[in-house]
Design an enzyme around this catalytic site. Structure first.
Site, PDB file in Angstrom:
ATOM      1  N   ASP A  78       0.849  -1.191   0.000  1.00 25.18           N
ATOM      2  CA  ASP A  78       0.000   0.000   0.000  1.00 25.18           C
ATOM      3  C   ASP A  78       0.882   1.238   0.000  1.00 25.18           C
ATOM      4  O   ASP A  78       1.945   1.252   0.614  1.00 25.18           O
ATOM      5  CB  ASP A  78      -0.878   0.058   1.257  1.00 25.18           C
ATOM      6  CG  ASP A  78      -1.784  -1.149   1.372  1.00 25.18           C
ATOM      7  OD1 ASP A  78      -2.206  -1.650   0.316  1.00 25.18           O
ATOM      8  OD2 ASP A  78      -2.057  -1.590   2.500  1.00 25.18           O
ATOM      9  N   ASP A  84      -0.099   7.819   8.076  1.00 27.52           N
ATOM     10  CA  ASP A  84       0.169   6.417   8.445  1.00 27.52           C
ATOM     11  C   ASP A  84       1.476   6.329   9.207  1.00 27.52           C
ATOM     12  O   ASP A  84       1.590   5.681  10.240  1.00 27.52           O
ATOM     13  CB  ASP A  84       0.388   5.541   7.201  1.00 27.52           C
ATOM     14  CG  ASP A  84      -0.858   5.212   6.463  1.00 27.52           C
ATOM     15  OD1 ASP A  84      -1.844   5.908   6.681  1.00 27.52           O
ATOM     16  OD2 ASP A  84      -0.826   4.270   5.659  1.00 27.52           O
ATOM     17  N   GLU A 107       1.420  -2.952  10.698  1.00 24.16           N
ATOM     18  CA  GLU A 107       1.249  -2.976   9.257  1.00 24.16           C
ATOM     19  C   GLU A 107       2.406  -2.252   8.577  1.00 24.16           C
ATOM     20  O   GLU A 107       2.778  -2.564   7.463  1.00 24.16           O
ATOM     21  CB  GLU A 107      -0.077  -2.305   8.842  1.00 24.16           C
ATOM     22  CG  GLU A 107      -0.256  -2.391   7.341  1.00 24.16           C
ATOM     23  CD  GLU A 107      -1.436  -1.641   6.767  1.00 24.16           C
ATOM     24  OE1 GLU A 107      -1.996  -0.787   7.471  1.00 24.16           O
ATOM     25  OE2 GLU A 107      -1.763  -1.916   5.611  1.00 24.16           O
ATOM     26  N   GLU A 108       2.958  -1.277   9.274  1.00 23.47           N
ATOM     27  CA  GLU A 108       3.961  -0.418   8.647  1.00 23.47           C
ATOM     28  C   GLU A 108       5.376  -0.974   8.699  1.00 23.47           C
ATOM     29  O   GLU A 108       6.281  -0.366   8.142  1.00 23.47           O
ATOM     30  CB  GLU A 108       3.925   0.975   9.292  1.00 23.47           C
ATOM     31  CG  GLU A 108       2.541   1.639   9.304  1.00 23.47           C
ATOM     32  CD  GLU A 108       1.925   1.801   7.912  1.00 23.47           C
ATOM     33  OE1 GLU A 108       2.680   1.908   6.929  1.00 23.47           O
ATOM     34  OE2 GLU A 108       0.686   1.790   7.811  1.00 23.47           O
ATOM     35  N   ASP A 126      -2.590  -1.994  13.521  1.00 19.00           N
ATOM     36  CA  ASP A 126      -2.652  -1.230  12.271  1.00 19.00           C
ATOM     37  C   ASP A 126      -2.858   0.214  12.718  1.00 19.00           C
ATOM     38  O   ASP A 126      -3.959   0.606  13.112  1.00 19.00           O
ATOM     39  CB  ASP A 126      -3.824  -1.709  11.397  1.00 19.00           C
ATOM     40  CG  ASP A 126      -3.828  -1.001  10.048  1.00 19.00           C
ATOM     41  OD1 ASP A 126      -3.068  -0.017   9.884  1.00 19.00           O
ATOM     42  OD2 ASP A 126      -4.594  -1.411   9.160  1.00 19.00           O
ATOM     43  N   LEU A 128      -3.018   3.153  11.380  1.00 23.46           N
ATOM     44  CA  LEU A 128      -4.020   3.998  10.709  1.00 23.46           C
ATOM     45  C   LEU A 128      -4.598   3.247   9.523  1.00 23.46           C
ATOM     46  O   LEU A 128      -3.996   3.190   8.449  1.00 23.46           O
ATOM     47  CB  LEU A 128      -3.389   5.324  10.258  1.00 23.46           C
ATOM     48  CG  LEU A 128      -4.354   6.510  10.265  1.00 23.46           C
ATOM     49  CD1 LEU A 128      -5.026   6.693  11.613  1.00 23.46           C
ATOM     50  CD2 LEU A 128      -3.641   7.778   9.876  1.00 23.46           C
ATOM     51  N   ASP A 129      -5.739   2.659   9.757  1.00 26.25           N
ATOM     52  CA  ASP A 129      -6.389   1.854   8.722  1.00 26.25           C
ATOM     53  C   ASP A 129      -7.354   2.729   7.923  1.00 26.25           C
ATOM     54  O   ASP A 129      -8.010   3.597   8.481  1.00 26.25           O
ATOM     55  CB  ASP A 129      -7.166   0.707   9.388  1.00 26.25           C
ATOM     56  CG  ASP A 129      -7.797  -0.190   8.366  1.00 26.25           C
ATOM     57  OD1 ASP A 129      -7.057  -0.931   7.702  1.00 26.25           O
ATOM     58  OD2 ASP A 129      -9.025  -0.128   8.201  1.00 26.25           O
ATOM     59  N   GLU A 285      -5.683  -6.734  11.489  1.00 31.68           N
ATOM     60  CA  GLU A 285      -6.993  -6.191  11.109  1.00 31.68           C
ATOM     61  C   GLU A 285      -8.097  -7.158  11.569  1.00 31.68           C
ATOM     62  O   GLU A 285      -8.969  -6.784  12.352  1.00 31.68           O
ATOM     63  CB  GLU A 285      -7.073  -5.960   9.594  1.00 31.68           C
ATOM     64  CG  GLU A 285      -6.177  -4.814   9.128  1.00 31.68           C
ATOM     65  CD  GLU A 285      -6.294  -4.511   7.646  1.00 31.68           C
ATOM     66  OE1 GLU A 285      -6.482  -3.343   7.288  1.00 31.68           O
ATOM     67  OE2 GLU A 285      -6.161  -5.444   6.826  1.00 31.68           O
TER      68      GLU A 285
END
Ligand code: AFP
Length: 338
Positions: A78, A84, A107-108, A126, A128-129, A285
């Protein structure tokens, strides 16, 4: 002169009570945790604190130069947005400073982040989803899962500490940065929601004992991919239309999930041609929201009869199809795969 005697203070209409603050709620309920030493309470407070900072940054995103992509992509491909990255830094810092977290999966970050070997907890987050919604002022969220490490505190973190099934979560939840900011979480004793009061800088209990309606009329799925859905999914989609259900899809998982939790509904991210295993990530998530959904009386599966919380992760960034929401709606959707 106005006199208020002590027995009338609670029922007085002069000032509305504002309810239980998150800190007090966490403290009052600490004895419910299996290992009530105060560390998990502190960890939840660290998450709440970081979320307040992120909330401030989300709220002023249009005013300063933090919207838009920063030019790089994260490990799942992404586009990384500046917010984020900022949110990841805020949460990582708060959790590192708090000292209760041994390792963080985000996630990052491609690999897990080693924080404090002496700590007992592992967190998947996560930060900032829904990042594609940042630039257009649409609700976004943070999702978190907390696990107790398997190995003894003090040892280097092992794979067994990291790759735990969702059923091993000791707490999980999300923060929704929406028309108001909410923190919703469970420690396995039901689900409670707290609304942020910005002028006091505090979350207050606004949604005690949240329960998802058994059935609903809202379906949330990205129908733009419908041509590549499998026959089960195509069948269920047709069923939703035959029943004149309402289609609602924000494209921010937290916001879509939260609406369905309150009103009754189903969120689906099925396998597609682009993402044959689904797009969403099991560890940071799906697991958290599956835990919240089940604790609220709902259901979460991969659509093919496998409970999300029973899936053994084999990788940090593993994806899974995700069917979550009202019990009877998820059961109905699954029936199209039999
Ligand atoms: P981003 O954080 O990259 O925007 O992804 C958001 C998300 O994981 C989830 O919040 C949405 O429900 C889903 O992706 C939306 O994906 P589609 O745009 O493919 O529908």
């Amino acid at each position: 002169m106005i006199s208020i005697n002590s027995t009338s203070i609670e029922s007085s209409r002069i000032a509305q009570p504002i309810g239980t603050a998150l800190d007090r709620f966490i403290k009052n309920n600490q004895s419910q945790f299996a290992f009530a030493s105060g560390e998990l309470s502190q960890l939840l407070r660290d998450i709440a604190l970081a979320s307040k900072v992120v909330n401030r940054e989300v709220n002023k995103a249009g005013l300063i130069d933090i919207m838009g992509a920063n030019g790089s992509t994260n490990n799942t491909g992404d586009q990384q947005q500046k917010l984020d990255v900022l949110a990841n830094i805020r949460f990582t810092r708060a959790l590192a400073k708090g000292g209760e977290v041994a390792a963080l999966i985000s996630e990052e970050s491609e690999s897990f982040v080693d924080l404090n070997n002496d700590a007992k907890y592992v967190i998947a987050i996560d930060p900032l989803d829904g990042s594609s919604n940042i630039d257009v002022n649409v609700s976004i969220g943070t999702i978190f899962s907390i696990y107790r490490r398997k190995t003894l505190a003090g040892m280097p973190i092992q794979e067994a500490d990291i790759l735990q099934k969702g059923s091993e979560q000791v707490a999980a939840g999300y923060i929704l940065y929406g028309s108001s900011t909410m923190l919703v979480y469970t420690t396995g004793h039901g689900v409670n929601g707290f609304t942020y009061e910005p002028s006091l800088g505090e979350y207050f209990l606004s949604h005690p004992h949240m329960e998802i309606p058994l059935n609903g009329k809202i379906y949330s799925v990205n129908e733009g991919s419908a041509n590549s859905f499998d026959d089960g999914m195509k069948g269920y989609l047709q069923y939703c239309k035959d029943c004149s259900y309402t289609g609602r899809y924000i494209g921010s998982l937290v916001a879509d999930f939260h609406r369905n939790l309150l009103k009754g509904g189903i969120y689906i991210y099925p396998p597609t041609a682009k993402d044959p295993k689904g797009k969403l990530r099991l560890m940071y998530e799906c697991n958290a929201l599956a835990f919240v959904a089940e604790q609220a009386g709902g259901k979460a599966s991969d659509g093919m009869g496998n409970r999300i919380l029973d899936i053994q992760p084999t990788g940090l960034h593993q994806r899974t199809p995700f069917f979550v929401g009202s019990m009877e709606m998820v059961q109905k959707a699954e029936s199209f795969y039999k």
